[in-house]
Design a protein around this motif. Structure first.
Motif, PDB file in Angstrom:
ATOM      1  N   THR A 227     112.848  73.153 -39.676  1.00 39.88           N
ATOM      2  CA  THR A 227     111.673  74.011 -39.485  1.00 39.88           C
ATOM      3  C   THR A 227     111.793  75.377 -40.144  1.00 39.88           C
ATOM      4  O   THR A 227     110.856  76.181 -40.045  1.00 39.88           O
ATOM      5  CB  THR A 227     111.415  74.223 -37.983  1.00 39.88           C
ATOM      6  OG1 THR A 227     112.556  74.843 -37.379  1.00 39.88           O
ATOM      7  CG2 THR A 227     111.114  72.904 -37.287  1.00 39.88           C
ATOM      8  N   THR A 228     112.906  75.675 -40.785  1.00 41.54           N
ATOM      9  CA  THR A 228     113.023  76.975 -41.451  1.00 41.54           C
ATOM     10  C   THR A 228     111.926  77.095 -42.511  1.00 41.54           C
ATOM     11  O   THR A 228     111.807  76.223 -43.377  1.00 41.54           O
ATOM     12  CB  THR A 228     114.412  77.135 -42.093  1.00 41.54           C
ATOM     13  OG1 THR A 228     115.421  77.008 -41.070  1.00 41.54           O
ATOM     14  CG2 THR A 228     114.543  78.497 -42.749  1.00 41.54           C
ATOM     15  N   PRO A 229     111.117  78.161 -42.467  1.00 42.07           N
ATOM     16  CA  PRO A 229     109.994  78.297 -43.405  1.00 42.07           C
ATOM     17  C   PRO A 229     110.453  78.377 -44.857  1.00 42.07           C
ATOM     18  O   PRO A 229     111.408  79.081 -45.190  1.00 42.07           O
ATOM     19  CB  PRO A 229     109.326  79.607 -42.973  1.00 42.07           C
ATOM     20  CG  PRO A 229     109.741  79.803 -41.546  1.00 42.07           C
ATOM     21  CD  PRO A 229     111.131  79.249 -41.462  1.00 42.07           C
ATOM     22  N   GLY A 230     109.789  77.618 -45.705  1.00 43.02           N
ATOM     23  CA  GLY A 230     110.122  77.602 -47.125  1.00 43.02           C
ATOM     24  C   GLY A 230     109.148  76.718 -47.870  1.00 43.02           C
ATOM     25  O   GLY A 230     108.216  76.155 -47.283  1.00 43.02           O
ATOM     26  N   SER A 231     109.387  76.562 -49.175  1.00 43.28           N
ATOM     27  CA  SER A 231     108.463  75.802 -50.013  1.00 43.28           C
ATOM     28  C   SER A 231     109.209  75.046 -51.093  1.00 43.28           C
ATOM     29  O   SER A 231     110.250  75.508 -51.592  1.00 43.28           O
ATOM     30  CB  SER A 231     107.456  76.739 -50.685  1.00 43.28           C
ATOM     31  OG  SER A 231     106.763  77.519 -49.745  1.00 43.28           O
TER      32      SER A 231
END
Length: 598
Positions: A227-231
């Motif tokens: 779930t760590t925010p990234g792209s």
């Protein structure tokens, strides 16, 4: 007729109805079971166990030992017989006196026999004691064999123990008091539920028996795992490149790219927020990228180690440099990805490519002269079988890799879960690590054989050199500053072999950290848990045993110590970078598509 009689009749009718319903369910499940078993893939004998040659050699050596040194073998046999007979006589004597209690129990403690009935019930205690005596006798018989080389002896010891573990009375319903007690308590409902679990596992795996270790419905990637925010900011046929969103105003100028093993999926480093190495690294001020490898199908048959390096490592490093506008990156390789990172660094040395400023290796083998526990599966009998399998199918299916690693810890990853699921009818736990463990990947045929033959068996990288990308690379050409983290009880990448490999690397700046625990828990060890400690010793010229004896023990995780090392090699602070740039538009939110759809 009294009220009590009426109540008894109602209860009896209820029990009969329940029994009939359960029998109907059993009949239906039995039909499904037979159908599922009929779909099971044929598994070639070389992938089922070691060559018969091993047992022929062992039997021959045992007979030779019996002829040359009969006194020793007779002594051990008499000792075993004496213990068994003495135990039998003591048990019979107590029964003759009308005492329903077990005799003296001097067998070693074993967590498989934790239920109280193993100690208090004379029947179950008798079975337990006899089993443990038999197990000790088998182990002693193996140790008595002297006319085998060390590798054969190691394999005989391992596979004999597998047979001993398989025959544990805990693995059979009539001799498992906990499962029997639960069956009686639930009027057989636990056994029916267990049969349902068994059938569900067989149907889910096309007839192959793969024990479900974790509740698959409890997790969803991007929601409560990874779930760590990234792209995703780049994608090709080999990988997706994920860049994580910053959580600090400033970051180190040198970005960090992590190469996870493609034997499993990358989110082992991003399970829950509490134990996510990726989230923690972002919070320390690093611009973090990770490679999410494609899960290959048969179309990747000819994909080689060279392809992983050229189209994987080198392209990923180049894209990170472009996105961040830098000339150098810091790189991490975990397990086989660490091995391949070392090959890549040696190749880059030849090409005069200085794109990697410093490298970190998690549980990485580069010297395969001692392959540790997993080495029992790396002899020709198994590897020949794997080569035949991948030649036919184009890939080494994740089923085989998962089964191999599970058998290295069979009581924890096969028999224990099977007892709970199939005998006791219990649902698997909602355990993130075990969920990840069951989310396997395939290996391309060409790459798998290159790795097994050239690196694992022939140890070419640490000796004569390993051929890759049209040249020969050598371990001595790994010259960038490096930090290696190994794990003390690692059953896949033995820490002593990891240390030996680091010693052979040409870098002048070397740091070696030994974490407590194993291949996964020793790495996924956040500081907040304050669980496993670690050892350090700056003297890398020592033998592995001398290094350990002189090492300093530290409490807690190695993560902060690595951060202190890495931060010194990551340049000055610059404004935080958002994922991607004009030439690298966001393709998907983390964790990306490859990890979900493959």
């Amino acid at each position: 007729m009294t009220t009590n009689d009426l109540a008894d009749d109602v209860t009896s009718a209820h029990n009969v109805a329940k029994l009939e319903a359960n029998l109907a369910r059993v009949e239906e499940l039995t039909q499904r079971l037979l159908t599922a078993l009929g779909q099971a893939r044929p598994i070639a004998p070389p992938l089922q166990g070691p060559s018969h040659d091993l047992y022929v050699k062992a039997a021959t050596a045992y007979m030779t030992e019996m002829v040359n040194n009969p006194a020793k073998l007779i002594e051990h046999q008499l000792e075993f017989w004496g213990k068994s007979v003495k135990h039998y006589v003591e048990a019979q004597h107590l029964l003759a006196q009308g005492k329903l209690e077990p005799p003296t129990d001097e067998t070693p403690k074993d967590r498989r026999f934790a239920h109280e009935l193993w100690d208090t019930n004379p029947y179950f205690n008798f079975i337990k004691q006899q089993y443990l005596m038999n197990a000790a006798a088998v182990q002693q018989a193996v140790e008595d064999i002297e006319d085998l080389d060390s590798e054969e002896k190691k394999r005989l010891r391992y596979f004999s123990q597998q047979l001993v573990d398989m025959m544990s009375p805990t693995n059979f319903l009539p001799t498992n008091p906990e499962a029997l007690a639960l069956a009686a308590e639930t009027d057989g409902e636990s056994l029916v539920a267990g049969l349902e679990n068994l059938v569900a596992d067989l149907e889910a795996n096309d007839g192959d028996l793969v024990v479900t270790l974790a509740d698959k419905k409890a997790f969803k990637l991007g929601e409560n795992l990874a779930t760590t925010p990234g792209s995703v900011v780049f994608r090709n046929h080999m990988f997706e490149l994920i860049q994580y969103a910053p959580t600090t105003e400033k970051v180190y100028s040198t970005p960090l790219i992590i190469f996870p093993p493609w034997i499993n999926k990358f989110y082992i480093l991003d399970l829950k927020p509490q134990n996510s190495l990726i989230k923690w690294a972002v919070e320390q001020g690093y611009t973090v990228f990770i490679v999410s490898w494609v899960n290959p199908d048969a179309g990747y048959r000819d994909t080689s180690m060279s392809d992983y390096i050229e189209d994987g490592y080198l392209i990923a490093i180049d894209e990170v440099k472009k996105i961040c506008g830098v000339k150098k990156v810091n790189a991490v390789g975990y397990c086989i990805a660490g091995t391949t990172l070392s090959l890549t660094l040696s190749l880059m040395k030849q090409r005069k490519d200085t794109s990697v400023n410093a490298a970190t290796f998690f549980t990485t083998l580069t010297d395969f002269s001692d392959r540790g526990e997993v080495g029992v599966f790396l002899q020709d009998d198994f590897v020949d079988g794997i080569e035949a399998e991948v030649t036919e199918n184009g890939i080494l299916d994740s089923f085989f890799m998962s089964r191999t690693f599970s058998y290295l810890r069979a009581n924890d990853l096969i028999y224990g879960p099977a007892i709970k699921s199939y005998m006791m009818g219990k649902a698997p736990p909602a355990f993130d690590l075990l969920y990840w463990n069951g989310d396997g990947t395939n290996l391309p045929a060409c790459m798998a054989i290159e790795y097994l033959r050239g690196l694992c068996q022939d140890d070419k990288f640490a000796t004569d050199g390993f051929e890759v990308c049209g040249t020969t690379v050598h371990i001595k050409d790994v010259t960038v500053p490096l930090c290696a983290i190994a794990c003390e009880t690692d059953h896949i990448a033995a820490w002593k072999s990891s240390y030996t490999g680091v010693q052979k690397m040409g870098a002048k700046d070397k740091t070696f950290i030994l974490s407590e625990s194993g291949h996964i828990a020793g790495i996924v060890n956040p500081p907040s848990k304050k669980k496993y400690g670690h050892y350090t010793n700056p003297e890398m010229g020592l033998t592995v045993d001398d290094w350990y004896d002189a090492a300093e023990k530290h409490e807690g995780s190695w993560w902060p110590r690595w951060d202190a090392w890495l931060s010194q090699k990551s340049g000055k602070k610059v404004p935080a970078r958002e994922p991607g740039d004009a030439d690298h538009p966001v393709l998907a939110p983390a964790p990306g598509t490859y990890v979900v759809t493959n």
